[in-house]
Design a protein around this motif. Structure first.
Motif, PDB file in Angstrom:
ATOM      1  N   ARG A   1       0.839  -1.201   0.000  1.00 14.45           N
ATOM      2  CA  ARG A   1       0.000   0.000   0.000  1.00 14.45           C
ATOM      3  C   ARG A   1       0.869   1.244   0.000  1.00 14.45           C
ATOM      4  NH1 ARG A   1      -5.434   0.344   1.617  1.00 14.45           N
ATOM      5  NH2 ARG A   1      -5.232   2.387   0.668  1.00 14.45           N
ATOM      6  N   ARG A   2       0.381   2.271  -0.653  1.00 11.86           N
ATOM      7  CA  ARG A   2       1.026   3.583  -0.573  1.00 11.86           C
ATOM      8  C   ARG A   2       0.692   4.169   0.784  1.00 11.86           C
ATOM      9  NH1 ARG A   2       4.652   2.952  -4.131  1.00 11.86           N
ATOM     10  NH2 ARG A   2       3.793   2.231  -6.069  1.00 11.86           N
ATOM     11  N   ARG A   3       1.702   4.723   1.434  1.00  8.31           N
ATOM     12  CA  ARG A   3       1.507   5.291   2.766  1.00  8.31           C
ATOM     13  C   ARG A   3       2.011   6.727   2.806  1.00  8.31           C
ATOM     14  NH1 ARG A   3       2.085   0.995   7.470  1.00  8.31           N
ATOM     15  NH2 ARG A   3       1.099  -0.776   6.452  1.00  8.31           N
ATOM     16  N   LEU A   4       1.148   7.593   3.229  1.00 10.35           N
ATOM     17  CA  LEU A   4       1.493   8.999   3.394  1.00 10.35           C
ATOM     18  C   LEU A   4       1.991   9.191   4.822  1.00 10.35           C
ATOM     19  CD1 LEU A   4       1.500  11.768   2.051  1.00 10.35           C
ATOM     20  CD2 LEU A   4      -0.787  12.121   2.992  1.00 10.35           C
ATOM     21  N   GLN A   5       3.185   9.782   4.956  1.00 10.08           N
ATOM     22  CA  GLN A   5       3.821   9.898   6.264  1.00 10.08           C
ATOM     23  C   GLN A   5       3.999  11.368   6.638  1.00 10.08           C
ATOM     24  OE1 GLN A   5       7.205   6.867   6.361  1.00 10.08           O
ATOM     25  NE2 GLN A   5       6.612   6.923   4.199  1.00 10.08           N
ATOM     26  N   PRO A   6       3.029  11.929   7.374  1.00 14.97           N
ATOM     27  CA  PRO A   6       3.147  13.305   7.847  1.00 14.97           C
ATOM     28  C   PRO A   6       4.365  13.435   8.784  1.00 14.97           C
ATOM     29  CG  PRO A   6       0.917  12.482   8.173  1.00 14.97           C
ATOM     30  CD  PRO A   6       1.774  11.322   7.799  1.00 14.97           C
ATOM     31  N   ARG A   7       4.935  14.629   8.852  1.00 19.34           N
ATOM     32  CA  ARG A   7       6.135  14.832   9.652  1.00 19.34           C
ATOM     33  C   ARG A   7       5.843  15.390  11.039  1.00 19.34           C
ATOM     34  NH1 ARG A   7       8.147  18.840   5.456  1.00 19.34           N
ATOM     35  NH2 ARG A   7       5.914  19.197   5.660  1.00 19.34           N
ATOM     36  N   ASP A   8       4.870  16.291  11.145  1.00 10.15           N
ATOM     37  CA  ASP A   8       4.487  16.871  12.438  1.00 10.15           C
ATOM     38  C   ASP A   8       3.081  17.437  12.322  1.00 10.15           C
ATOM     39  OD1 ASP A   8       4.756  19.430  11.191  1.00 10.15           O
ATOM     40  OD2 ASP A   8       6.858  19.535  11.813  1.00 10.15           O
ATOM     41  N   SER A   9       2.587  18.055  13.396  1.00 14.25           N
ATOM     42  CA  SER A   9       1.190  18.515  13.397  1.00 14.25           C
ATOM     43  C   SER A   9       0.926  19.605  12.360  1.00 14.25           C
ATOM     44  CB  SER A   9       0.793  18.999  14.789  1.00 14.25           C
ATOM     45  OG  SER A   9       1.632  20.050  15.206  1.00 14.25           O
ATOM     46  N   ALA A  10       1.950  20.293  11.892  1.00 15.97           N
ATOM     47  CA  ALA A  10       1.767  21.313  10.855  1.00 15.97           C
ATOM     48  C   ALA A  10       1.335  20.689   9.521  1.00 15.97           C
ATOM     49  CB  ALA A  10       3.043  22.119  10.670  1.00 15.97           C
ATOM     50  N   ASP A  11       1.512  19.382   9.361  1.00 14.94           N
ATOM     51  CA  ASP A  11       1.131  18.700   8.116  1.00 14.94           C
ATOM     52  C   ASP A  11      -0.365  18.388   8.049  1.00 14.94           C
ATOM     53  OD1 ASP A  11       3.651  18.802   7.015  1.00 14.94           O
ATOM     54  OD2 ASP A  11       4.208  16.794   7.654  1.00 14.94           O
TER      55      ASP A  11
END
Length: 94
Positions: A83-93
Protein backbone atom coordinates in the motif's frame (compact mmCIF):
# COMPACT_ATOMS: atom_id res chain seq x y z
CA UNK A 1 -5.55 11.39 -4.58
CA UNK A 2 -5.41 8.56 -7.10
CA UNK A 3 -2.41 10.17 -8.82
CA UNK A 4 -0.62 10.48 -5.47
CA UNK A 5 -1.11 6.76 -4.86
CA UNK A 6 1.22 5.92 -7.74
CA UNK A 7 4.88 4.92 -7.73
CA UNK A 8 5.86 8.20 -9.37
CA UNK A 9 5.31 10.01 -6.05
CA UNK A 10 7.19 7.59 -3.80
CA UNK A 11 9.68 9.55 -1.69
CA UNK A 12 8.05 12.86 -2.62
CA UNK A 13 6.53 15.40 -0.23
CA UNK A 14 2.92 15.81 -1.32
CA UNK A 15 -0.40 17.18 -0.10
CA UNK A 16 -3.62 15.22 -0.60
CA UNK A 17 -7.25 15.98 0.11
CA UNK A 18 -9.78 13.20 0.39
CA UNK A 19 -12.43 11.48 2.42
CA UNK A 20 -11.44 9.32 5.38
CA UNK A 21 -12.68 5.85 4.47
CA UNK A 22 -11.37 3.95 7.52
CA UNK A 23 -10.29 5.69 10.73
CA UNK A 24 -8.92 2.47 12.27
CA UNK A 25 -7.22 0.80 9.31
CA UNK A 26 -6.07 -2.78 9.96
CA UNK A 27 -2.95 -3.34 7.87
CA UNK A 28 -3.10 -7.12 8.30
CA UNK A 29 -5.35 -7.10 5.22
CA UNK A 30 -2.27 -5.95 3.25
CA UNK A 31 0.11 -8.48 4.77
CA UNK A 32 -0.44 -10.98 7.57
CA UNK A 33 2.79 -9.92 9.29
CA UNK A 34 1.86 -6.21 9.40
CA UNK A 35 1.32 -5.01 12.95
CA UNK A 36 1.55 -1.23 12.41
CA UNK A 37 -0.95 0.62 14.58
CA UNK A 38 -2.86 3.92 14.50
CA UNK A 39 -3.23 3.87 10.72
CA UNK A 40 -6.11 5.43 8.83
CA UNK A 41 -7.13 5.38 5.18
CA UNK A 42 -8.06 8.16 2.78
CA UNK A 43 -9.89 7.34 -0.44
CA UNK A 44 -10.59 3.63 0.06
CA UNK A 45 -8.55 0.83 -1.46
CA UNK A 46 -7.38 3.04 -4.35
CA UNK A 47 -6.25 5.78 -1.96
CA UNK A 48 -3.52 5.94 0.67
CA UNK A 49 -2.93 4.88 4.25
CA UNK A 50 -1.76 7.61 6.64
CA UNK A 51 1.14 6.29 8.70
CA UNK A 52 2.98 7.81 11.69
CA UNK A 53 6.47 6.49 10.89
CA UNK A 54 8.01 9.97 10.41
CA UNK A 55 5.73 11.81 12.84
CA UNK A 56 7.70 13.72 15.49
CA UNK A 57 4.96 15.32 17.63
CA UNK A 58 3.14 13.53 20.46
CA UNK A 59 -0.42 14.26 19.31
CA UNK A 60 -0.82 11.65 16.55
CA UNK A 61 -4.11 10.23 17.84
CA UNK A 62 -5.75 13.68 17.86
CA UNK A 63 -4.92 14.07 14.14
CA UNK A 64 -6.57 10.85 12.99
CA UNK A 65 -9.36 11.86 10.64
CA UNK A 66 -12.91 10.91 11.52
CA UNK A 67 -14.46 8.39 9.13
CA UNK A 68 -16.43 10.20 6.43
CA UNK A 69 -14.71 13.55 6.98
CA UNK A 70 -12.70 15.33 4.31
CA UNK A 71 -9.09 15.94 5.29
CA UNK A 72 -6.01 17.58 3.81
CA UNK A 73 -2.69 16.00 4.80
CA UNK A 74 0.89 16.69 3.74
CA UNK A 75 3.62 14.09 4.03
CA UNK A 76 6.23 11.95 2.33
CA UNK A 77 4.75 9.18 0.18
CA UNK A 78 6.09 5.72 0.91
CA UNK A 79 5.24 2.10 0.20
CA UNK A 80 4.85 -0.72 2.74
CA UNK A 81 2.87 -3.98 2.74
CA UNK A 82 1.52 -3.43 -0.79
CA UNK A 83 0.00 0.00 0.00
CA UNK A 84 1.03 3.58 -0.57
CA UNK A 85 1.51 5.29 2.77
CA UNK A 86 1.49 9.00 3.39
CA UNK A 87 3.82 9.90 6.26
CA UNK A 88 3.15 13.31 7.85
CA UNK A 89 6.14 14.83 9.65
CA UNK A 90 4.49 16.87 12.44
CA UNK A 91 1.19 18.51 13.40
CA UNK A 92 1.77 21.31 10.85
CA UNK A 93 1.13 18.70 8.12
CA UNK A 94 -2.55 18.53 9.11
Amino acid sequence: LSEAASEAYEGVLITVTGSVSDDAYDCSVDGSSCSDSDLWEIGGSSGVVVYDRLYTDSDWSSNIGAEGSTVTVTGVMGYRYDRRRLQPRDSADF
